[in-house]
Scaffold this active site. Structure first.
Site, PDB file in Angstrom:
ATOM      1  N   PHE A  61       0.831  -1.212   0.000  1.00 29.00           N
ATOM      2  CA  PHE A  61       0.000   0.000   0.000  1.00 29.00           C
ATOM      3  C   PHE A  61       0.861   1.256   0.000  1.00 29.00           C
ATOM      4  O   PHE A  61       0.356   2.349  -0.254  1.00 29.00           O
ATOM      5  CB  PHE A  61      -0.826   0.097   1.293  1.00 29.00           C
ATOM      6  CG  PHE A  61      -1.841  -0.982   1.518  1.00 29.00           C
ATOM      7  CD1 PHE A  61      -3.047  -0.966   0.848  1.00 29.00           C
ATOM      8  CD2 PHE A  61      -1.602  -2.000   2.437  1.00 29.00           C
ATOM      9  CE1 PHE A  61      -4.001  -1.938   1.086  1.00 29.00           C
ATOM     10  CE2 PHE A  61      -2.554  -2.975   2.689  1.00 29.00           C
ATOM     11  CZ  PHE A  61      -3.757  -2.945   2.003  1.00 29.00           C
ATOM     12  N   SER A 104      -4.590   1.346  -9.389  1.00 27.78           N
ATOM     13  CA  SER A 104      -5.647   2.360  -9.439  1.00 27.78           C
ATOM     14  C   SER A 104      -6.352   2.329 -10.783  1.00 27.78           C
ATOM     15  O   SER A 104      -5.742   2.018 -11.815  1.00 27.78           O
ATOM     16  CB  SER A 104      -4.997   3.733  -9.237  1.00 27.78           C
ATOM     17  OG  SER A 104      -5.873   4.760  -9.609  1.00 27.78           O
ATOM     18  N   TYR A 152       1.763  10.522 -10.670  1.00 27.52           N
ATOM     19  CA  TYR A 152       1.219   9.519  -9.732  1.00 27.52           C
ATOM     20  C   TYR A 152       0.627   8.349 -10.526  1.00 27.52           C
ATOM     21  O   TYR A 152       0.935   7.182 -10.253  1.00 27.52           O
ATOM     22  CB  TYR A 152       0.137  10.157  -8.833  1.00 27.52           C
ATOM     23  CG  TYR A 152      -0.806   9.139  -8.261  1.00 27.52           C
ATOM     24  CD1 TYR A 152      -0.434   8.367  -7.165  1.00 27.52           C
ATOM     25  CD2 TYR A 152      -2.064   8.913  -8.843  1.00 27.52           C
ATOM     26  CE1 TYR A 152      -1.285   7.396  -6.663  1.00 27.52           C
ATOM     27  CE2 TYR A 152      -2.918   7.953  -8.342  1.00 27.52           C
ATOM     28  CZ  TYR A 152      -2.525   7.199  -7.260  1.00 27.52           C
ATOM     29  OH  TYR A 152      -3.372   6.234  -6.773  1.00 27.52           O
ATOM     30  N   LYS A 208       1.770   4.052 -10.994  1.00 27.26           N
ATOM     31  CA  LYS A 208       0.921   2.852 -10.917  1.00 27.26           C
ATOM     32  C   LYS A 208       1.058   2.042 -12.212  1.00 27.26           C
ATOM     33  O   LYS A 208       1.176   0.814 -12.193  1.00 27.26           O
ATOM     34  CB  LYS A 208      -0.544   3.239 -10.684  1.00 27.26           C
ATOM     35  CG  LYS A 208      -0.809   3.930  -9.362  1.00 27.26           C
ATOM     36  CD  LYS A 208      -0.519   3.016  -8.183  1.00 27.26           C
ATOM     37  CE  LYS A 208      -0.805   3.661  -6.842  1.00 27.26           C
ATOM     38  NZ  LYS A 208      -0.295   2.881  -5.703  1.00 27.26           N
ATOM     39  N   ASN A 263      -7.436  16.752  -1.099  1.00 27.72           N
ATOM     40  CA  ASN A 263      -7.549  16.766  -2.559  1.00 27.72           C
ATOM     41  C   ASN A 263      -8.826  16.072  -3.006  1.00 27.72           C
ATOM     42  O   ASN A 263      -9.369  16.368  -4.049  1.00 27.72           O
ATOM     43  CB  ASN A 263      -6.394  15.976  -3.190  1.00 27.72           C
ATOM     44  CG  ASN A 263      -5.059  16.535  -2.782  1.00 27.72           C
ATOM     45  OD1 ASN A 263      -4.784  17.694  -3.052  1.00 27.72           O
ATOM     46  ND2 ASN A 263      -4.243  15.730  -2.120  1.00 27.72           N
ATOM     47  N   ARG A 284     -11.552  20.885 -13.054  1.00 27.61           N
ATOM     48  CA  ARG A 284     -10.184  20.666 -12.559  1.00 27.61           C
ATOM     49  C   ARG A 284      -9.405  19.952 -13.658  1.00 27.61           C
ATOM     50  O   ARG A 284      -9.912  18.993 -14.247  1.00 27.61           O
ATOM     51  CB  ARG A 284     -10.255  19.808 -11.292  1.00 27.61           C
ATOM     52  CG  ARG A 284      -8.923  19.485 -10.659  1.00 27.61           C
ATOM     53  CD  ARG A 284      -9.087  18.787  -9.312  1.00 27.61           C
ATOM     54  NE  ARG A 284      -9.547  17.407  -9.438  1.00 27.61           N
ATOM     55  CZ  ARG A 284      -9.720  16.562  -8.423  1.00 27.61           C
ATOM     56  NH1 ARG A 284      -9.487  16.975  -7.183  1.00 27.61           N
ATOM     57  NH2 ARG A 284     -10.142  15.344  -8.619  1.00 27.61           N
ATOM     58  N   ASP A 341      -9.347  15.838 -14.925  1.00 27.84           N
ATOM     59  CA  ASP A 341     -10.505  15.025 -14.535  1.00 27.84           C
ATOM     60  C   ASP A 341     -11.206  14.430 -15.759  1.00 27.84           C
ATOM     61  O   ASP A 341     -11.449  15.125 -16.748  1.00 27.84           O
ATOM     62  CB  ASP A 341     -11.533  15.874 -13.759  1.00 27.84           C
ATOM     63  CG  ASP A 341     -11.194  16.007 -12.287  1.00 27.84           C
ATOM     64  OD1 ASP A 341     -10.369  15.207 -11.799  1.00 27.84           O
ATOM     65  OD2 ASP A 341     -11.767  16.899 -11.632  1.00 27.84           O
TER      66      ASP A 341
HETATM   67  N1  UFG Z   1     -14.228  17.102  -6.721  1.00 28.39           N
HETATM   68  C1  UFG Z   1     -14.861  18.316  -6.579  1.00 28.39           C
HETATM   69  N2  UFG Z   1     -14.427  19.145  -5.595  1.00 28.39           N
HETATM   70  C2  UFG Z   1     -13.408  18.835  -4.747  1.00 28.39           C
HETATM   71  C3  UFG Z   1     -12.758  17.579  -4.900  1.00 28.39           C
HETATM   72  C4  UFG Z   1     -13.196  16.751  -5.905  1.00 28.39           C
HETATM   73  O1  UFG Z   1     -15.792  18.649  -7.326  1.00 28.39           O
HETATM   74  O2  UFG Z   1     -13.045  19.653  -3.878  1.00 28.39           O
HETATM   75  C5  UFG Z   1     -14.694  16.195  -7.763  1.00 28.39           C
HETATM   76  C6  UFG Z   1     -13.634  15.902  -8.799  1.00 28.39           C
HETATM   77  O3  UFG Z   1     -13.620  16.875  -9.797  1.00 28.39           O
HETATM   78  C7  UFG Z   1     -14.077  14.539  -9.306  1.00 28.39           C
HETATM   79  C8  UFG Z   1     -14.736  13.883  -8.079  1.00 28.39           C
HETATM   80  O4  UFG Z   1     -15.015  14.960  -7.182  1.00 28.39           O
HETATM   81  O5  UFG Z   1     -15.052  14.695 -10.290  1.00 28.39           O
HETATM   82  C9  UFG Z   1     -13.837  12.898  -7.382  1.00 28.39           C
HETATM   83  O6  UFG Z   1     -12.596  13.528  -7.134  1.00 28.39           O
HETATM   84  P1  UFG Z   1     -11.489  12.861  -6.196  1.00 28.39           P
HETATM   85  O7  UFG Z   1     -10.324  13.800  -6.173  1.00 28.39           O
HETATM   86  O8  UFG Z   1     -12.092  12.465  -4.892  1.00 28.39           O
HETATM   87  O9  UFG Z   1     -11.151  11.520  -6.947  1.00 28.39           O
HETATM   88  P2  UFG Z   1     -10.571  11.289  -8.428  1.00 28.39           P
HETATM   89  O10 UFG Z   1     -11.577  10.448  -9.135  1.00 28.39           O
HETATM   90  O11 UFG Z   1     -10.114  12.507  -9.076  1.00 28.39           O
HETATM   91  O12 UFG Z   1      -9.254  10.503  -8.048  1.00 28.39           O
HETATM   92  C10 UFG Z   1      -9.309   9.163  -7.695  1.00 28.39           C
HETATM   93  C11 UFG Z   1      -8.147   8.786  -6.759  1.00 28.39           C
HETATM   94  C12 UFG Z   1      -6.830   8.872  -7.483  1.00 28.39           C
HETATM   95  C13 UFG Z   1      -6.876   8.182  -8.812  1.00 28.39           C
HETATM   96  C14 UFG Z   1      -8.036   8.703  -9.612  1.00 28.39           C
HETATM   97  C15 UFG Z   1      -8.184   8.052 -10.956  1.00 28.39           C
HETATM   98  O13 UFG Z   1      -8.112   9.644  -5.650  1.00 28.39           O
HETATM   99  O14 UFG Z   1      -5.874   8.197  -6.672  1.00 28.39           O
HETATM  100  O15 UFG Z   1      -9.237   8.451  -8.875  1.00 28.39           O
HETATM  101  O16 UFG Z   1      -8.439   6.701 -10.808  1.00 28.39           O
HETATM  102  F1  UFG Z   1      -5.754   8.412  -9.517  1.00 28.39           F
END
Ligand code: UFG
Length: 341
Positions: A83, A127, A152, A156, A201, A295, A298
């Protein structure tokens, strides 16, 4: 004799929940962690939840070969779950060399040490990010990996390749690659959960911190995506379901050789707006939020086809989105400052 599992990065969010489920399933568990993004307190709470003792706790960096050799010489390890790693997507763009050095080096050191001590089973935290931008949802394990959008994700991607090459060269090696989707939620006791340092994040910790009054408001990143309500859709999975997937992978790995890849997701996507409204409804509160620009990096949608894990491992998720939102809030409410007092 019960089997002994070594968790590298076992004090973190997913590691600590997995430690609980492994102990409950009768495995012995040893943890190595350098607490760079976690606390030893989480391990005391693992013992409190299960009423069982961890077989060993070591404060060490997985890149430290000597420290790892000490662990392997003190315990007869049957399988490792890797992990440990840096995991902040945005930070990885600012500090790519740190991410490559740490994530690749730690896993290489682990594989070399395993070889030296004749340990041949490794489960790796991968991931959904390795599906990249080209593949169409829902993702299936046999799809070609895509182009990642950040260092990142590339770590992976590269580590999946490294482990596959290692298994090709060493026919005794068994490798399970677990591709996580979006883990949220917490153990229902509220004793362990996600404890990000600084500004979160990820969506759920951010929402929880807005709810508890630590952040003023949530910004929803973009509402002009080609999705039903215009916000991004993700495959959110309860961290306890995810942890149970690791137990199934441990049960399975002792009877296999080569490489097996499994998606760990529910297969059902939810939008950011759905997460926000469900969190408000099940916890009976109001969240302050605004819509902002997209962002960078995304994807509009990311979700799993999780048929293979059901068919091969006999694993499927049991928790609902309501459970995820309730348990995230329960953890945050009881631990407003995470593991720190
Ligand atoms: N989001 C918001 N506001 C925030 C934070 C996130 O609107 O303050 C949105 C993002 O734009 C996205 C969704 O919420 O649409 C999820 O965002 P996260 O950051 O929680 O998760 P991600 O899907 O971006 O990222 C996750 C994992 C990463 C991995 C990625 C792709 O955290 O480790 O999926 O598989 F790389």
């Amino acid at each position: 004799m019960s089997k002994k599992i070594l968790l590298l990065g076992g004090a973190g969010y997913i590691g600590s929940h997995t430690a609980v489920e492994l102990l409950n399933a009768g495995y012995e568990v040893v943890v190595v962690d350098n607490y760079s993004n976690s606390c030893e307190e989480s391990l005391h709470r693992v013992e409190k939840i299960t009423g069982k003792k961890l077989a060993g706790i070591y404060e060490a960096n997985v890149c430290d070969k000597e420290a790892l050799e000490k662990v392997f010489s003190e315990h007869k390890i049957d399988a490792c779950i890797q992990f440990a790693g840096l995991k902040a997507v945005g930070e990885s763009v600012q500090k790519p060399i740190e991410y490559y050095r740490n994530n690749i080096d730690s896993t290489l050191t682990l594989i070399e040490t395993m070889k030296k001590f004749n340990v041949n089973n490794i489960i790796f935290s991968s991931s959904a990010t390795v599906y990249g931008e080209e593949n169409k949802v829902p993702y299936t394990e046999e799809m070609h990996r895509g182009r990642c959008t950040n260092p990142y994700g590339w770590t992976k991607f590269m580590l999946e390749q490294i482990l596959q090459d290692a298994a090709f060269a060493n026919k005794d090696l068994a490798v399970v690659l677990l591709r996580y989707f979006n883990p949220i939620g917490a153990h229902e006791s509220g004793l362990i959960g996600e404890d990000p340092q600084g500004i979160p994040n990820n969506l759920m910790p951010y929402i929880s911190q807005v709810a508890v009054g630590k952040r003023e408001k949530l910004t929803i990143f973009g509402n002009d995506y080609p999705t039903p309500d215009g916000t991004c859709r993700r495959d959110y999975i309860h961290v306890v379901d995810l942890a149970k997937g690791h137990v199934k992978a441990c049960d399975y790995i002792f009877g296999m050789k080569g490489v097996e890849i499994f998606n760990l997701g529910t297969g059902t996507p939810y939008s950011v707006t759905e997460i926000v409204t469900t969190f408000e409804r099940v916890n009976n509160l109001k969240l302050n939020y605004v819509y902002g620009p997209r962002r960078a990096g995304d994807l509009a949608e990311s979700y799993a086809n999780s048929d293979k894990a059901l068919k091969v491992l006999g694993w499927k998720t049991e928790k609902t989105l309501e459970d995820m939102c309730r348990d995230s809030w329960n953890w945050q409410k009881k631990n407003p400052n995470g593991y720190r007092k």
